[in-house]
Design an enzyme around this catalytic site. Sequence first.
Site, PDB file in Angstrom:
ATOM      1  CB  CYS A   2       4.055 -63.653 -25.825  1.00 41.78           C
ATOM      2  SG  CYS A   2       4.885 -62.821 -27.184  1.00 41.78           S
ATOM      3  NE  ARG A  27       1.845 -62.164 -20.465  1.00 41.73           N
ATOM      4  CZ  ARG A  27       2.573 -61.434 -19.645  1.00 41.73           C
ATOM      5  NH1 ARG A  27       2.012 -60.834 -18.625  1.00 41.73           N
ATOM      6  NH2 ARG A  27       3.866 -61.286 -19.846  1.00 41.73           N
ATOM      7  CD1 TRP A  75       3.509 -57.072 -28.150  1.00 37.12           C
ATOM      8  CD2 TRP A  75       1.341 -56.954 -28.672  1.00 37.12           C
ATOM      9  NE1 TRP A  75       3.202 -55.773 -28.403  1.00 37.12           N
ATOM     10  CE2 TRP A  75       1.893 -55.664 -28.724  1.00 37.12           C
ATOM     11  CE3 TRP A  75      -0.011 -57.129 -28.973  1.00 37.12           C
ATOM     12  CZ2 TRP A  75       1.130 -54.545 -29.055  1.00 37.12           C
ATOM     13  CZ3 TRP A  75      -0.752 -56.014 -29.296  1.00 37.12           C
ATOM     14  CH2 TRP A  75      -0.188 -54.739 -29.332  1.00 37.12           C
ATOM     15  N   GLY A 102       9.545 -62.522 -24.587  1.00 37.83           N
ATOM     16  CA  GLY A 102      10.747 -61.725 -24.346  1.00 37.83           C
ATOM     17  C   GLY A 102      11.475 -61.462 -25.654  1.00 37.83           C
ATOM     18  CD  GLU A 481      -0.856 -37.837 -23.057  1.00 39.74           C
ATOM     19  OE1 GLU A 481      -1.369 -37.266 -24.031  1.00 39.74           O
ATOM     20  OE2 GLU A 481      -1.217 -38.962 -22.663  1.00 39.74           O
ATOM     21  CD  GLU A 488      -7.542 -39.950 -23.085  1.00 40.56           C
ATOM     22  OE1 GLU A 488      -7.585 -40.520 -24.167  1.00 40.56           O
ATOM     23  OE2 GLU A 488      -6.567 -40.055 -22.303  1.00 40.56           O
ATOM     24  CG  HIS A 504      -1.039 -13.114 -23.979  1.00 40.90           C
ATOM     25  ND1 HIS A 504      -0.752 -11.764 -24.004  1.00 40.90           N
ATOM     26  CD2 HIS A 504       0.155 -13.742 -23.840  1.00 40.90           C
ATOM     27  CE1 HIS A 504       0.550 -11.594 -23.917  1.00 40.90           C
ATOM     28  NE2 HIS A 504       1.126 -12.772 -23.807  1.00 40.90           N
TER      29      HIS A 504
END
Length: 608
Positions: A2, A27, A75, A102, A481, A488, A504
């Site tokens: 936050c 944040r 948040w 926190g 990933e 990206e 293959h």
Amino acid sequence: MCGIVGYVGERKAAPILLSGLSKLEYRGYDSAGIAVYEKDRLQVIKTKGRLKALSDMIDGGKNMSSTMGIGHTRWATHGEPNDINSHPHLSQSSEIAVVHNGIIENYISLKEFLVEKGVKFLSETDTEVIAQLIEYNYRGDIVEAVMETLKDLKGSYALGVISRHNPEMFIAARKDSPLIIGAGKNENFIASDIPAILEYTRDIYILEDKEVAVLTKDSIKIYNEYGQMVNKKIFHVDWDVDAAEKGGFEHFMMKEIFEEPKVVKDTFNSRINGDLLKQDSLSFTAEQLNKIEKIFIVACGTAYHAGIVGKYLIEDLSGIPVETDVASEFRYRNPIINEKCLTIIISQSGETIDTLFALREAKSRGSKILSIVNVVGSSIARESDSVIYTLAGPEIAVASTKAYNTQLAALYTIALDFANKKNRINSEELKEKINTLKEIPGQIEKVLEKREGIQKFAANHYNAKSVFFIGRGLDYALAMEGSLKLKEISYIHSEAYAGGELKHGTIALIEKGTLVLCSVTQDALIEKMVSNIREVKSRGAVVMAITQEKNKLVESVADTVINIPDISSMFAPLTAATVMQLFAYYMSVLKGCDVDKPRNLAKSVTVE
Ligand code: G6P
């Protein structure tokens, strides 16, 4: 995560608090609020939604005369984002207001203690406990009451506290969450991050863990946890505002990669207690688990790749069969799913439309839904039977990094929990594995220290036209990933292949100079991967391998080796992922791409 701002001085506090918070919205942005000393009382104005909603409510704060106050942009971690759960939180008598960043891990027991003493709570947050406890400890000296309260808090905090009894000052404290103090002329500030106050001062004190600061308009006193005064050096900031918002990093993506040790630790801490897994009302009982015949993991993009790691882990550890699906396919393929199935939905945003509709599809067929979500109160979280929150905080860069690592962190704890309840591991093995998990944040830090080697390799290869990522087992899941990250943000064509599958067909594409990234962290598959490396090398490939320090055999075949610390195979993806992310990052920077906002992509895809 936050954002906190505090002001004491001679100017009107409210507009300064709002302007500071606007620099901290990165944040958190699900609600915002301020508390000021106005007309002999503490006045709290707070609301769900973006900061603009708060600013509109008080007309930019220009009619509020107070010269002292604290502000917060939230948040959510405990309690959904709504007006009541927004900060600041008041004590019962409205004489103390607190903003907090926190997680207070023991807030439930503290709340029970206070409720027993007759204290009434309004919100579901851990923060309200702090305000109430300070009031409970108040005997006429607010600084003493705060110091006393801090002794009882377990977990992490950055705090701003104001009291009606002392309108000329406010108190700040921190442990494991950032907080800085800005020193001005006839005014002083606190903030979670430098950009919030850069407009007003460039002279900063960095508060260290367990320090407490008492600020008035013309004094800053800092104390250690034993109440002794600490003399600190001023840090003069000479960055520009843009760099400051990224914490001095050039891009949000790098800033977020550097947050991985902390957010992975936070996510583990929310699931682990000592060397045991936490059990709460959302955990499955052994009886419920025994009824589950099959698990589906459904997600999109990076979250889907985390799901594939999850499949390997859950099958291996718990013995329950797992199928993974891309959400957009799952919805339309008439999946064979019923009440004997569990569907694990993974989503950073909790709003991806394909993932949300897949959730509804699974639910309508009788499956229970467990979701792994980063945004509290998001649609996916709300519609699930149980939710495990990843504590990654807001992710700004479009390419997901820290959220992926926390999704993996959550999946490890789920796999271990299921294995334990299905009696597939004994308590000693469980403890050993949990202790290994706890070492991971430190190991990610070690990987970050090695970034120069990755940067050097990227510098020699950023003109590559095509890159292959190969691996076996968990390394294959990771390769997917790694390949997505590169595509990206650097726009380089890349493909991920299972090491054994390359021959293959795809090996026809390997020619002199083709770049192949090999993840080689699975003990039982090292020799097989070494053979795969030899296959591509003999066709001219340039190989970078990621492997544990102990695997000297890999060094003898690869052109470049990036070592991750020696960690058992099962847990290697959590550190090897960071290498892949750094590689993609450097390739993108070297190519001059827009790292944080790659072309054609959006952070949250809410259309089909
Ligand atoms: C978009 C983003 C990806 C993300 C995917 C799933 O495509 O660009 O980075 O992995 O959505 O998002 P979610 O919020 O559901 O994890």
